[in-house]
Design an enzyme around this catalytic site. Structure first.
Site, PDB file in Angstrom:
ATOM      1  N   LYS A   1       0.835  -1.210   0.000  1.00  0.00           N
ATOM      2  CA  LYS A   1       0.000   0.000   0.000  1.00  0.00           C
ATOM      3  C   LYS A   1       0.868   1.258   0.000  1.00  0.00           C
ATOM      4  CE  LYS A   1      -2.522   2.410   3.268  1.00  0.00           C
ATOM      5  NZ  LYS A   1      -3.308   2.488   4.473  1.00  0.00           N
TER       6      LYS A   1
ATOM      7  N   ASP B   1      -6.311   1.446  -0.660  1.00  0.00           N
ATOM      8  CA  ASP B   1      -6.512   1.661   0.778  1.00  0.00           C
ATOM      9  C   ASP B   1      -7.814   0.974   1.176  1.00  0.00           C
ATOM     10  OD1 ASP B   1      -8.572   3.181  -0.140  1.00  0.00           O
ATOM     11  OD2 ASP B   1      -8.041   4.987   0.972  1.00  0.00           O
TER      12      ASP B   1
END
Ligand code: SF4
Length: 219
Positions: free
Chosen positions: A127, A145
Site C-alpha cells: 500500500k 486503501d
C-alpha cells in the site's frame, strides 16, 4: 461473489470516470508531504492511525528531522516521543530507523521510484509503495486503501480478502487508461456513495453491475 467480466469492468470505470472528479490538482502526496522521503515516513506513521493523528505525529517528527541522516541522529526515544499521537510508536520508531539505514546504505539516501525498490525497504508494504509511486512519482498505479479495497470487492472488480491481493487483481484486470485516475475515482466513490456502513445504492451509477447489490436483491 463472482467477478465482473472484462466488458463490465470497462463499463464500471467509464461510469466512475464520469461521476467522480478523479486526480485533481490539489491531490497531494501521502498526507500532503513535499518529498518522497517524508511521504514514505508519513505512510509508515499512518498504519492503524486516524489521519489527524498521523498529521500530528508527522509534524512533530519533521520538526526534528527531514532527511535520513538527520533522522538517524535522533534516538529511538526521541522519535517515539514525537510520533506518539499515531500509536504503535515504539515499533514505528524502530521501523523508521531501519528504513533510514537501508535507504542510506542501499540507495544513497534517495527513495527509489520502483515498486521493487520500495518494497525492499523495511517498513514499506504494497500500500505504501503504491501510494508513493502514484502520488509522489506520478506513476499510473492504483493504490489500494481501505475504501478502494471495499468498493472493488463489493462491485466485483476483484475478489480478494486482503488489500494487497486486491491491488494485484486490479493491476491485472483494469484497462490501461484507468490506471492513472483509478485510485481517485474509487476512493472518491467509496467516500461519497459506496460508504462502509450504509452504501447509497439508490443513487449509485454502477448498481446494475454491482455483485453486492445483486446479492442483496436475491436475499
Ligand atoms: S450498488 Fe451499493 S454496494 Fe454496489 S457499488 Fe453501488 S453503492 Fe456500492
Amino acid at each position: 461473489m463472482p467477478m465482473l467480466d472484462e466488458a463490465q469492468v470497462e463499463k464500471v470505470y467509464r461510469r466512475l470516470a464520469k461521476a467522480m472528479p478523479g486526480r485533481t490538482r490539489d491531490a497531494k502526496g501521502p498526507k500532503g508531504q513535499p518529498d518522497a522521503f517524508r511521504s514514505c515516513i508519513s505512510c509508515m506513521l499512518s498504519a492503524q492511525s486516524l489521519d489527524r493523528n498521523t498529521a500530528k505525529a508527522a509534524d512533530a517528527l519533521f520538526a526534528l528531522a527531514t532527511t535520513p541522516a538527520d533522522m538517524l541522529a535522533l534516538t529511538d526515544g526521541q522519535v517515539a516521543r514525537a510520533i506518539k499521537p499515531c500509536g504503535l510508536y515504539n515499533m514505528k520508531a524502530r521501523n523508521i530507523r531501519r528504513f533510514c539505514e537501508a535507504l542510506l546504505g542501499e540507495h544513497g539516501g534517495i527513495v527509489p521510484d520502483t515498486r521493487e525498490g520500495l518494497l525492499g525497504l523495511p517498513g514499506i508494504g504494497r500500500k505504501c509503495a503504491d501510494i508513493v509511486l502514484s502520488f509522489t512519482f506520478g506513476k499510473d498505479v492504483i493504490a489500494v486503501d481501505t475504501h478502494v479495497h471495499r468498493v472493488c470487492n463489493r462491485i466485483g472488480l476483484t475478489e480478494a480478502k486482503s488489500a494487497d491481493r486486491t491491488a494485484q487483481q486490479l493491476e491485472e484486470r483494469s484497462p490501461d487508461w484507468a490506471l492513472r485516475d483509478g485510485h481517485f475515482w474509487l476512493i472518491q466513490f467509496g467516500k461519497r456513495v459506496c460508504t462502509a456502513r450504509t452504501p447509497k445504492c439508490a443513487m449509485c451509477p454502477v448498481s446494475d453491475l454491482c455483485e453486492y447489490y445483486a446479492a442483496m436483491a436475491r436475499d
